[in-house]
Scaffold this motif. Structure first.
Motif, mmCIF file in Angstrom:
data_model
loop_
_atom_site.group_PDB
_atom_site.id
_atom_site.type_symbol
_atom_site.label_atom_id
_atom_site.label_comp_id
_atom_site.label_asym_id
_atom_site.label_seq_id
_atom_site.Cartn_x
_atom_site.Cartn_y
_atom_site.Cartn_z
ATOM 1 N N LEU A 1 0.813 -1.210 0.000
ATOM 2 C CA LEU A 1 0.000 0.000 0.000
ATOM 3 C C LEU A 1 0.849 1.264 0.000
ATOM 4 C CD1 LEU A 1 -2.937 0.729 -0.125
ATOM 5 C CD2 LEU A 1 -3.031 0.688 2.356
ATOM 6 N N ASP A 2 1.932 1.295 0.802
ATOM 7 C CA ASP A 2 2.790 2.487 0.815
ATOM 8 C C ASP A 2 3.497 2.673 -0.526
ATOM 9 O OD1 ASP A 2 4.363 0.185 1.427
ATOM 10 O OD2 ASP A 2 5.930 1.464 2.258
ATOM 11 N N GLU A 3 3.872 1.567 -1.173
ATOM 12 C CA GLU A 3 4.494 1.664 -2.493
ATOM 13 C C GLU A 3 3.489 2.134 -3.531
ATOM 14 O OE1 GLU A 3 6.386 -2.071 -3.449
ATOM 15 O OE2 GLU A 3 8.317 -1.253 -2.853
ATOM 16 N N LEU A 4 2.249 1.681 -3.422
ATOM 17 C CA LEU A 4 1.220 2.130 -4.365
ATOM 18 C C LEU A 4 1.029 3.641 -4.287
ATOM 19 C CD1 LEU A 4 -1.451 -0.704 -4.082
ATOM 20 C CD2 LEU A 4 0.036 -0.193 -6.035
ATOM 21 N N ALA A 5 1.103 4.195 -3.081
ATOM 22 C CA ALA A 5 0.985 5.648 -2.924
ATOM 23 C C ALA A 5 2.161 6.345 -3.608
ATOM 24 C CB ALA A 5 0.919 6.018 -1.441
ATOM 25 N N ARG A 6 3.359 5.782 -3.478
ATOM 26 C CA ARG A 6 4.526 6.375 -4.138
ATOM 27 C C ARG A 6 4.425 6.240 -5.658
ATOM 28 N NH1 ARG A 6 9.737 4.227 -1.193
ATOM 29 N NH2 ARG A 6 8.467 2.409 -0.753
ATOM 30 N N LEU A 7 3.918 5.107 -6.120
ATOM 31 C CA LEU A 7 3.742 4.912 -7.560
ATOM 32 C C LEU A 7 2.710 5.904 -8.120
ATOM 33 C CD1 LEU A 7 3.718 1.014 -7.714
ATOM 34 C CD2 LEU A 7 5.584 2.557 -8.401
ATOM 35 N N ARG A 8 1.678 6.163 -7.345
ATOM 36 C CA ARG A 8 0.678 7.156 -7.763
ATOM 37 C C ARG A 8 1.314 8.536 -7.865
ATOM 38 N NH1 ARG A 8 -5.224 7.791 -7.498
ATOM 39 N NH2 ARG A 8 -5.034 5.592 -7.934
ATOM 40 N N ARG A 9 2.197 8.864 -6.910
ATOM 41 C CA ARG A 9 2.891 10.159 -6.964
ATOM 42 C C ARG A 9 3.754 10.262 -8.221
ATOM 43 N NH1 ARG A 9 3.929 9.492 -1.292
ATOM 44 N NH2 ARG A 9 6.151 9.244 -1.706
ATOM 45 N N VAL A 10 4.405 9.169 -8.584
ATOM 46 C CA VAL A 10 5.215 9.158 -9.808
ATOM 47 C C VAL A 10 4.311 9.369 -11.018
ATOM 48 C CG1 VAL A 10 6.627 7.712 -11.335
ATOM 49 C CG2 VAL A 10 7.086 7.760 -8.872
ATOM 50 N N ARG A 11 3.218 8.638 -11.076
ATOM 51 C CA ARG A 11 2.286 8.776 -12.213
ATOM 52 C C ARG A 11 1.728 10.193 -12.290
ATOM 53 N NH1 ARG A 11 -3.165 5.516 -12.397
ATOM 54 N NH2 ARG A 11 -3.683 7.321 -11.151
ATOM 55 N N HIS B 1 4.951 16.196 -17.897
ATOM 56 C CA HIS B 1 5.311 15.397 -19.067
ATOM 57 C C HIS B 1 6.200 16.143 -20.062
ATOM 58 C CE1 HIS B 1 1.766 17.567 -20.512
ATOM 59 N NE2 HIS B 1 2.348 17.498 -21.687
ATOM 60 N N ALA B 2 6.117 17.464 -20.113
ATOM 61 C CA ALA B 2 6.919 18.239 -21.064
ATOM 62 C C ALA B 2 8.320 18.540 -20.534
ATOM 63 C CB ALA B 2 6.212 19.540 -21.412
ATOM 64 N N GLN B 3 8.573 18.229 -19.275
ATOM 65 C CA GLN B 3 9.886 18.465 -18.668
ATOM 66 C C GLN B 3 10.797 17.273 -18.945
ATOM 67 O OE1 GLN B 3 10.416 21.458 -17.305
ATOM 68 N NE2 GLN B 3 8.285 21.836 -17.883
ATOM 69 N N PRO B 4 12.108 17.499 -18.890
ATOM 70 C CA PRO B 4 13.015 16.355 -19.032
ATOM 71 C C PRO B 4 12.890 15.447 -17.801
ATOM 72 C CG PRO B 4 14.205 18.456 -19.206
ATOM 73 C CD PRO B 4 12.807 18.762 -18.795
ATOM 74 N N LEU B 5 12.314 14.290 -17.981
ATOM 75 C CA LEU B 5 12.134 13.324 -16.887
ATOM 76 C C LEU B 5 12.839 12.032 -17.260
ATOM 77 C CD1 LEU B 5 8.310 13.753 -16.141
ATOM 78 C CD2 LEU B 5 10.198 14.615 -14.771
ATOM 79 N N ASP B 6 13.462 11.413 -16.301
ATOM 80 C CA ASP B 6 14.000 10.080 -16.517
ATOM 81 C C ASP B 6 13.649 9.223 -15.306
ATOM 82 O OD1 ASP B 6 16.108 10.334 -14.503
ATOM 83 O OD2 ASP B 6 17.223 11.499 -15.960
ATOM 84 N N VAL B 7 13.727 7.930 -15.484
ATOM 85 C CA VAL B 7 13.306 6.995 -14.444
ATOM 86 C C VAL B 7 14.133 7.186 -13.171
ATOM 87 C CG1 VAL B 7 13.040 4.559 -13.837
ATOM 88 C CG2 VAL B 7 12.402 5.349 -16.111
ATOM 89 N N ALA C 1 15.477 9.951 -11.980
ATOM 90 C CA ALA C 1 15.004 11.137 -11.262
ATOM 91 C C ALA C 1 13.643 10.876 -10.625
ATOM 92 C CB ALA C 1 14.914 12.327 -12.215
ATOM 93 N N LEU C 2 12.758 10.191 -11.338
ATOM 94 C CA LEU C 2 11.450 9.861 -10.776
ATOM 95 C C LEU C 2 11.615 8.969 -9.547
ATOM 96 C CD1 LEU C 2 9.542 9.122 -14.100
ATOM 97 C CD2 LEU C 2 9.179 11.099 -12.598
ATOM 98 N N ALA C 3 12.523 8.010 -9.631
ATOM 99 C CA ALA C 3 12.756 7.083 -8.519
ATOM 100 C C ALA C 3 13.323 7.819 -7.299
ATOM 101 C CB ALA C 3 13.700 5.969 -8.959
ATOM 102 N N ARG C 4 14.271 8.714 -7.537
ATOM 103 C CA ARG C 4 14.837 9.486 -6.420
ATOM 104 C C ARG C 4 13.745 10.280 -5.706
ATOM 105 N NH1 ARG C 4 18.975 10.377 -10.040
ATOM 106 N NH2 ARG C 4 18.129 12.396 -10.652
ATOM 107 N N GLY C 5 12.788 10.802 -6.470
ATOM 108 C CA GLY C 5 11.712 11.607 -5.888
ATOM 109 C C GLY C 5 10.817 10.839 -4.937
ATOM 110 N N VAL C 6 10.800 9.509 -5.049
ATOM 111 C CA VAL C 6 9.961 8.696 -4.160
ATOM 112 C C VAL C 6 10.798 7.699 -3.359
ATOM 113 C CG1 VAL C 6 7.818 8.959 -5.470
ATOM 114 C CG2 VAL C 6 9.381 7.083 -6.044
ATOM 115 N N HIS C 7 12.113 7.940 -3.320
ATOM 116 C CA HIS C 7 13.042 7.140 -2.509
ATOM 117 C C HIS C 7 12.996 5.653 -2.857
ATOM 118 C CE1 HIS C 7 13.476 10.848 -0.324
ATOM 119 N NE2 HIS C 7 12.181 10.864 -0.080
ATOM 120 N N MET C 8 13.089 5.376 -4.155
ATOM 121 C CA MET C 8 13.162 4.002 -4.655
ATOM 122 C C MET C 8 14.334 3.921 -5.625
ATOM 123 S SD MET C 8 9.183 3.357 -5.744
ATOM 124 C CE MET C 8 8.582 1.821 -5.150
#
Length: 147
Positions: free
Chosen positions: A9-19, A26-32, A34-41
């Motif tokens: 459940l806690d991971e699902l909340a983090r995955l929702r934040r990533v989504r 979406h128009a910004q330079p995003l990479d996996v 950076a997204l992972a760092r933002g949710v501590h994964m």
């Protein structure tokens, strides 16, 4: 056969934040990474759990969001294909055209002509539903016409 455990459940909340971040930025330079760092994964863990939860990788989800936005801008008709490419976050027109064709089944310039002619007068809510990009390179090939 290795089994990937379902997200907690806690991971699902983090995955929702990533989504949600992908949807917003979406128009910004995003990479996996950076997204992972933002949710501590880790990037690998994020990718595996995101695919398990949403059926596609974070990168594929990002590409789909960008192409959906590009379709809307192309239907408007007031921007060039290059301007649309840059507006939705691609830095290469070639990559944009290739990805657009993979997901939509036609080149961006062809899509704009088709939308201007065939989708004129169709309400936006129906247009979005009918023109939603196909994921995983499943766009049907255009039928060849015999003369």
């Amino acid at each position: 056969m290795s089994s990937i455990p379902a997200p907690r459940l806690d991971e699902l909340a983090r995955l929702r934040r990533v989504r949600d971040r992908i949807d917003r930025e979406h128009a910004q330079p995003l990479d996996v990474a950076a997204l992972a760092r933002g949710v501590h994964m880790s990037a690998g863990h994020l990718s595996r759990q995101f695919r398990l939860a949403y059926g596609e990788s974070p990168y594929a989800y990002l590409m789909t969001r960008r192409i959906e936005r590009a379709q809307a801008l192309l239907r408007r008709g007031d921007l060039s294909v290059t301007d649309v490419c840059l507006t939705v976050g691609f830095s290469s027109l070639g990559t944009f055209s290739t990805r657009f064709s993979e997901l939509v089944g036609m080149a961006p310039s062809v899509y704009r002509q088709w939308a201007a002619h065939d989708m004129e007068g169709v309400p936006a809510c129906l247009t979005k539903m009918v023109t939603r990009p196909v994921r995983n390179r499943e766009a049907p090939r255009p039928a060849t016409q015999l003369v």
